[in-house]
Each structure stands twice: as C-alpha cells, then as structure tokens.
Design an enzyme around this catalytic site. Structure first.
Site, PDB file in Angstrom:
ATOM      1  N   ASP A 136      -8.317 -34.175 141.318  1.00 21.09           N
ATOM      2  CA  ASP A 136      -9.359 -33.702 140.399  1.00 21.09           C
ATOM      3  C   ASP A 136     -10.151 -34.923 139.933  1.00 21.09           C
ATOM      4  O   ASP A 136     -10.029 -36.002 140.525  1.00 21.09           O
ATOM      5  CB  ASP A 136      -8.766 -32.873 139.250  1.00 21.09           C
ATOM      6  N   ARG A 145     -22.843 -46.002 143.467  1.00 15.79           N
ATOM      7  CA  ARG A 145     -21.560 -45.370 143.737  1.00 15.79           C
ATOM      8  C   ARG A 145     -21.759 -43.887 144.081  1.00 15.79           C
ATOM      9  O   ARG A 145     -21.062 -43.327 144.934  1.00 15.79           O
ATOM     10  CB  ARG A 145     -20.694 -45.515 142.478  1.00 15.79           C
ATOM     11  N   GLY A 204      -9.799 -36.806 137.414  1.00 16.25           N
ATOM     12  CA  GLY A 204      -9.047 -37.838 136.705  1.00 16.25           C
ATOM     13  C   GLY A 204      -8.350 -38.814 137.653  1.00 16.25           C
ATOM     14  O   GLY A 204      -8.494 -38.741 138.876  1.00 16.25           O
ATOM     15  N   ASN A 211      -3.660 -36.193 147.357  1.00 16.55           N
ATOM     16  CA  ASN A 211      -3.418 -37.621 147.208  1.00 16.55           C
ATOM     17  C   ASN A 211      -1.938 -37.820 146.924  1.00 16.55           C
ATOM     18  O   ASN A 211      -1.294 -36.962 146.302  1.00 16.55           O
ATOM     19  CB  ASN A 211      -4.258 -38.188 146.064  1.00 16.55           C
ATOM     20  N   HIS A 216       0.784 -40.362 145.069  1.00 15.95           N
ATOM     21  CA  HIS A 216       0.852 -41.427 144.059  1.00 15.95           C
ATOM     22  C   HIS A 216       2.296 -41.910 143.965  1.00 15.95           C
ATOM     23  O   HIS A 216       3.213 -41.080 143.853  1.00 15.95           O
ATOM     24  CB  HIS A 216       0.378 -40.874 142.705  1.00 15.95           C
ATOM     25  N   ASP A 242      -5.038 -39.675 139.113  1.00 18.56           N
ATOM     26  CA  ASP A 242      -3.678 -39.174 139.369  1.00 18.56           C
ATOM     27  C   ASP A 242      -3.274 -38.054 138.416  1.00 18.56           C
ATOM     28  O   ASP A 242      -2.105 -37.954 138.012  1.00 18.56           O
ATOM     29  CB  ASP A 242      -2.663 -40.335 139.295  1.00 18.56           C
TER      30      ASP A 242
HETATM   31  C1  GRF Z   1       1.261 -45.451 148.971  1.00 15.36           C
HETATM   32  O1  GRF Z   1       2.392 -45.777 148.200  1.00 15.36           O
HETATM   33  C2  GRF Z   1       0.305 -44.589 148.179  1.00 15.36           C
HETATM   34  O2  GRF Z   1       0.936 -43.700 147.339  1.00 15.36           O
HETATM   35  C3  GRF Z   1      -0.420 -45.636 147.386  1.00 15.36           C
HETATM   36  O3  GRF Z   1      -0.634 -46.673 148.304  1.00 15.36           O
HETATM   37  C4  GRF Z   1       0.403 -46.656 149.281  1.00 15.36           C
HETATM   38  C5  GRF Z   1      -0.258 -46.578 150.625  1.00 15.36           C
HETATM   39  O4  GRF Z   1       0.569 -46.989 151.636  1.00 15.36           O
HETATM   40  N1  GRF Z   1      -1.622 -45.101 146.812  1.00 15.36           N
HETATM   41  P1  GRF Z   1       0.126 -46.888 153.179  1.00 15.36           P
HETATM   42  O5  GRF Z   1      -1.254 -47.507 153.314  1.00 15.36           O
HETATM   43  O6  GRF Z   1       0.138 -45.441 153.566  1.00 15.36           O
HETATM   44  O7  GRF Z   1       1.163 -47.681 153.918  1.00 15.36           O
END
Ligand code: GRF
Length: 209
Positions: A144, A68, A146, A110, A112, A148
C-alpha cells in the site's frame, strides 16, 4: 492445468528471492511464469539471474527522470507492458508511488525481513537485533502507500541467536523468506485470494477428481 499466471518481479540487489521464484517456475505444476524482471539500477546479480533464465529485463533509474512521479508512471507502464496478474517486489529498494499503485495496488506483493508491524523500513534485521527480540521473521504483504504497512499475506518466524550479527540474522531470515515467498506466490496465483479490510485469505481450491 491452466496457463501459468504471469508475474513481473522487481529487484535491486542479489536477487536470491527472484532465483527461488525462477527455480519454482521450472515445474509447470507451480502455475507461475516470470514474464519480466525490472530493476532500478544496472549491474546487479538480480538482472544476471533473470538473463540466465531467459527472462526479459528492464532498468528504470530514478535519476534518469525529471521527477519521482515521472519515474513512477514509467515504471507502471513498463510493468504493464508484460500484462502481469501479480507483481512481486523482491528486494526492490524503492517505494512505488500513486501511479503505480493505481494500476497494481492490491496485486503487488513485497517481502519484508521482520515480523510486521514490528521493525518496518530498510533495517528490519538490525532493528530487531538492537531491540533484543528473541523471535523475528519475514512478512509477505500487499503493498500500500505506507512503508511495509500493507495487508499481511503470510509470515514466518525465525529465532534470534545470542551470537547473531545483522548479517547472520538476515541470512537466516532470508532462507525462511524465500520458502514463504515461493509457497505463497504459488498459492495466490493458483487459488486466488480475497481481502477484507486488512485480512487476506486464499482458500485452497479442491483438487479435481
Ligand atoms: C530480502 O530480505 C528482502 O526482504 C529485503 O531485501 C532482501 C532481498 O534479498 N527487502 P535478495 O535480493 O532477494 O537476495
């Protein structure tokens, strides 16, 4: 107008967040250029969206690497080759590791699909629904080490309806999430931002006279 800020977007799935960014970039005033799109798997709509927009793509599968950590180093190298100022994880279903964060920490975003710090992890909409919350939403944050947990850039609230399923709730969240992502990637690129502990601010630049 200064040059558009180069951004690399990483995806794993349908790429609707990516598409929203690509569409926004059609307007030069948006100030962002998607320099490349990377993925951790082949055959996904996100890569097709990038190709349709004429954006270079790359795929790095974890299973093609001995460890990884080696994948993480390779990912950092491939992203760095496009010299992005910001990296956007748009539905990228892998955690970036220490080598990646050593180079792109503090400038990797990112999204979430929950209101952090509630419901981190892979199942934000499901966990919010099962918990019975009436308001959930989406969070844009600086990645970071973690899951989310990084400093929050922006959040948007979304109501949970009585007849919601996980899918209907996630789709409603994603509609708001895309708007938030487009607004804030543009703002951070155009106006810059600073972090003070967990607090992220992006003062609007004055319009030039
Ligand atoms: C989004 O809701 C994102 O927050 C989550 O996965 C989804 C991705 O959707 N991690 P897409 O591939 O941009 O349509």
């Amino acid at each position: 107008m200064t040059d558009a800020t180069p951004v690399v977007v990483l995806v794993s799935g349908s790429g609707t967040n990516l598409q929203a960014l690509l569409d926004a970039c059609d307007d030069p005033a948006y100030g962002v250029r998607v320099a490349a799109v990377g993925a951790d798997r082949e055959g996904i709509a996100g890569l097709e969206r990038a190709e349709a927009a004429g954006v270079p793509t790359f795929v790095l599968r974890v299973s093609d690497f001995e460890t990884r950590e080696a994948w993480d180093v390779a990912l950092a190298d491939r992203v760095a080759a496009h010299a992005p100022e910001l990296v956007v994880l748009a539905g990228f279903m892998k955690l970036t590791g220490p080598a990646f964060l050593a180079r792109f920490g503090g400038r990797t975003l990112n999204a979430h699909p929950a209101l952090s710090p509630s419901f981190p992890g892979m199942h934000g909409p499901r966990d919010a629904l099962e918990h019975g919350v009436k308001i959930t939403g989406a969070t844009l944050f600086l990645v970071d080490e973690g899951v989310d947990t990084g400093p929050i850039v922006a959040q948007v609230a979304v109501p949970v309806l009585d007849d919601d399923t996980v899918d209907s709730l996630h789709e409603r969240i994603k509609t708001s999430e895309r708007g938030m992502l487009v607004e804030w990637v543009g703002r951070l690129a155009r106006d810059g931002y600073s972090t003070d502990g967990r607090r992220v601010t992006s003062p609007r630049k004055k319009e030039s006279a």
